[in-house]
Scaffold this active site. Sequence first.
Site, PDB file in Angstrom:
ATOM      1  N   ARG A  40     -46.754 -23.617 -70.966  1.00  0.00           N
ATOM      2  CA  ARG A  40     -47.440 -23.821 -69.679  1.00  0.00           C
ATOM      3  C   ARG A  40     -46.438 -24.293 -68.632  1.00  0.00           C
ATOM      4  NH1 ARG A  40     -51.738 -27.390 -68.828  1.00  0.00           N
ATOM      5  NH2 ARG A  40     -50.828 -28.943 -70.211  1.00  0.00           N
ATOM      6  N   TYR A  49     -42.668 -43.039 -65.835  1.00  0.00           N
ATOM      7  CA  TYR A  49     -42.132 -41.665 -65.775  1.00  0.00           C
ATOM      8  C   TYR A  49     -40.699 -41.672 -65.223  1.00  0.00           C
ATOM      9  CZ  TYR A  49     -42.216 -36.644 -64.439  1.00  0.00           C
ATOM     10  OH  TYR A  49     -41.956 -35.301 -64.291  1.00  0.00           O
ATOM     11  N   PRO A  62     -35.991 -31.058 -61.291  1.00  0.00           N
ATOM     12  CA  PRO A  62     -36.873 -30.346 -60.360  1.00  0.00           C
ATOM     13  C   PRO A  62     -37.502 -31.338 -59.384  1.00  0.00           C
ATOM     14  CG  PRO A  62     -37.451 -29.874 -62.657  1.00  0.00           C
ATOM     15  CD  PRO A  62     -36.522 -31.050 -62.653  1.00  0.00           C
ATOM     16  N   TYR A  98     -40.850 -31.264 -56.556  1.00  0.00           N
ATOM     17  CA  TYR A  98     -42.281 -31.000 -56.774  1.00  0.00           C
ATOM     18  C   TYR A  98     -42.510 -29.497 -56.901  1.00  0.00           C
ATOM     19  CZ  TYR A  98     -43.421 -35.877 -56.245  1.00  0.00           C
ATOM     20  OH  TYR A  98     -43.524 -37.236 -56.458  1.00  0.00           O
TER      21      TYR A  98
HETATM   22  N1  CAA Z   1     -45.953 -45.382 -51.142  1.00  0.00           N
HETATM   23  C1  CAA Z   1     -46.467 -46.539 -50.712  1.00  0.00           C
HETATM   24  N2  CAA Z   1     -47.747 -46.890 -50.935  1.00  0.00           N
HETATM   25  C2  CAA Z   1     -48.514 -46.028 -51.585  1.00  0.00           C
HETATM   26  C3  CAA Z   1     -48.034 -44.800 -52.062  1.00  0.00           C
HETATM   27  C4  CAA Z   1     -46.705 -44.486 -51.803  1.00  0.00           C
HETATM   28  N3  CAA Z   1     -46.161 -43.347 -52.214  1.00  0.00           N
HETATM   29  N4  CAA Z   1     -49.029 -44.159 -52.695  1.00  0.00           N
HETATM   30  C5  CAA Z   1     -50.110 -44.967 -52.621  1.00  0.00           C
HETATM   31  N5  CAA Z   1     -49.793 -46.085 -51.946  1.00  0.00           N
HETATM   32  C6  CAA Z   1     -50.651 -47.188 -51.630  1.00  0.00           C
HETATM   33  C7  CAA Z   1     -52.023 -46.738 -51.144  1.00  0.00           C
HETATM   34  O1  CAA Z   1     -51.994 -46.498 -49.763  1.00  0.00           O
HETATM   35  C8  CAA Z   1     -52.892 -47.899 -51.540  1.00  0.00           C
HETATM   36  O2  CAA Z   1     -52.680 -48.938 -50.620  1.00  0.00           O
HETATM   37  P1  CAA Z   1     -53.901 -49.830 -50.099  1.00  0.00           P
HETATM   38  O3  CAA Z   1     -54.414 -50.546 -51.313  1.00  0.00           O
HETATM   39  O4  CAA Z   1     -53.290 -50.755 -49.097  1.00  0.00           O
HETATM   40  O5  CAA Z   1     -54.889 -48.875 -49.528  1.00  0.00           O
HETATM   41  C9  CAA Z   1     -52.252 -48.307 -52.853  1.00  0.00           C
HETATM   42  O6  CAA Z   1     -50.903 -47.911 -52.809  1.00  0.00           O
HETATM   43  C10 CAA Z   1     -52.834 -47.547 -54.031  1.00  0.00           C
HETATM   44  O7  CAA Z   1     -53.900 -48.228 -54.380  1.00  0.00           O
HETATM   45  P2  CAA Z   1     -55.042 -47.563 -55.268  1.00  0.00           P
HETATM   46  O8  CAA Z   1     -55.829 -48.685 -55.838  1.00  0.00           O
HETATM   47  O9  CAA Z   1     -55.729 -46.488 -54.500  1.00  0.00           O
HETATM   48  O10 CAA Z   1     -54.182 -46.863 -56.417  1.00  0.00           O
HETATM   49  P3  CAA Z   1     -54.734 -46.171 -57.690  1.00  0.00           P
HETATM   50  O11 CAA Z   1     -54.747 -47.147 -58.792  1.00  0.00           O
HETATM   51  O12 CAA Z   1     -56.005 -45.435 -57.399  1.00  0.00           O
HETATM   52  O13 CAA Z   1     -53.574 -45.138 -57.941  1.00  0.00           O
HETATM   53  C11 CAA Z   1     -52.140 -43.280 -57.489  1.00  0.00           C
HETATM   54  C12 CAA Z   1     -53.440 -44.001 -57.134  1.00  0.00           C
HETATM   55  C13 CAA Z   1     -52.018 -43.117 -58.992  1.00  0.00           C
HETATM   56  C14 CAA Z   1     -50.961 -44.075 -56.987  1.00  0.00           C
HETATM   57  C15 CAA Z   1     -52.266 -41.921 -56.781  1.00  0.00           C
HETATM   58  O14 CAA Z   1     -52.146 -42.120 -55.411  1.00  0.00           O
HETATM   59  C16 CAA Z   1     -51.189 -40.933 -57.211  1.00  0.00           C
HETATM   60  O15 CAA Z   1     -51.345 -40.252 -58.188  1.00  0.00           O
HETATM   61  N6  CAA Z   1     -50.102 -40.857 -56.459  1.00  0.00           N
HETATM   62  C17 CAA Z   1     -49.060 -39.855 -56.686  1.00  0.00           C
HETATM   63  C18 CAA Z   1     -47.939 -40.364 -57.539  1.00  0.00           C
HETATM   64  C19 CAA Z   1     -46.959 -39.250 -57.687  1.00  0.00           C
HETATM   65  O16 CAA Z   1     -46.328 -38.810 -56.741  1.00  0.00           O
HETATM   66  N7  CAA Z   1     -46.808 -38.756 -58.919  1.00  0.00           N
HETATM   67  C20 CAA Z   1     -45.973 -37.626 -59.142  1.00  0.00           C
HETATM   68  C21 CAA Z   1     -46.687 -36.671 -60.045  1.00  0.00           C
HETATM   69  S1  CAA Z   1     -45.896 -35.098 -60.160  1.00  0.00           S
HETATM   70  C22 CAA Z   1     -44.618 -35.354 -61.169  1.00  0.00           C
HETATM   71  O17 CAA Z   1     -44.398 -36.387 -61.689  1.00  0.00           O
HETATM   72  C23 CAA Z   1     -43.705 -34.178 -61.398  1.00  0.00           C
HETATM   73  C24 CAA Z   1     -42.338 -34.484 -60.949  1.00  0.00           C
HETATM   74  O18 CAA Z   1     -41.455 -34.688 -61.767  1.00  0.00           O
HETATM   75  C25 CAA Z   1     -42.023 -34.447 -59.500  1.00  0.00           C
END
Ligand code: CAA
Length: 240
Positions: free
Chosen positions: A12, A147, A177, A179
């Site tokens: 996948r 991660y 890589p 995104y």
């Molecule tokens: N920078 C700064 N602050 C951030 C942020 C960031 N990048 N992302 C979220 N926040 C903040 C939010 O604004 C929120 O702030 P407030 O509480 O003041 O509103 C807080 O952090 C998050 O609080 P939540 O309670 O909403 O968080 P949650 O427990 O629901 O978690 C999360 C949400 C898991 C962080 C979700 O936003 C998420 O999945 N984010 C993406 C993370 C990411 O980029 N992962 C990469 C996946 S792809 C990959 O990994 C492949 C690769 O190799 C590139």
Amino acid sequence: MSRVALVTGGSRGIGAAISTALKESGYTVAATYAGNDDAATQFTESTGIKTYKWNVADYEASKSGIEKVEAELGPIDVVVANAGITRDAPFHKMTPDQWNEVIGTNLTGVFNTIHPVWPGMRERKFGRIVVISSINGQKGQFAQVNYAATKAGDLGIVKSLAQEGARSNITANAICPGYIATDMVMAVPEKVRDSIISQIPTGRLGEPEEIARAVVFLVNDDAGFINGSTITANGAQHLV
Ligand code: CAA
């Protein structure tokens, strides 16, 4: 006789593109998967690439799986350690289970995949290892302490293996890589994903085939002097 390539998580996403590109380049490919039987069956039907099911986090399962691949296809000369998972959470919410699962699959899984094939590569004086790391191992990422730790760890693994394998004509390299349009990235909330894309100068997600192309380049028989390196493929999102 074509060389045998093992691709973990190879049915996948980025792994499927790697398996397919290696097959098209003349390798005999074994693609592993952990759980999604339907996707694996479909992948084999559409590509003719054999799939094998084991959990890379389990050393004994990896060792016996690799023995089975080698019995069926021949000695493994190329390993692409690609299998990976996310369990994203801000650090204050991250549980020990989320930490351990990601370390087990993404980091220990790399050890478990390479260690059983290493003696054969040393004996045959040939090996090509590629570990699929991530932009987030280079720059860190909010909600990815687990991660990012594994993906930074991958770079330490390849730099060390490169030195150990060099005299046996074994190379170990990493690809980071950015995104890429896969299920893993699509699982990120849409608003967050849109904000990520806005930070990519190329203006889009990468395609799995764009990573596969780099793998084919690194595993070539003639690529013996490219060893211990890191190729970034992230649309200029993060420059190192
Ligand atoms: N920078 C700064 N602050 C951030 C942020 C960031 N990048 N992302 C979220 N926040 C903040 C939010 O604004 C929120 O702030 P407030 O509480 O003041 O509103 C807080 O952090 C998050 O609080 P939540 O309670 O909403 O968080 P949650 O427990 O629901 O978690 C999360 C949400 C898991 C962080 C979700 O936003 C998420 O999945 N984010 C993406 C993370 C990411 O980029 N992962 C990469 C996946 S792809 C990959 O990994 C492949 C690769 O190799 C590139």
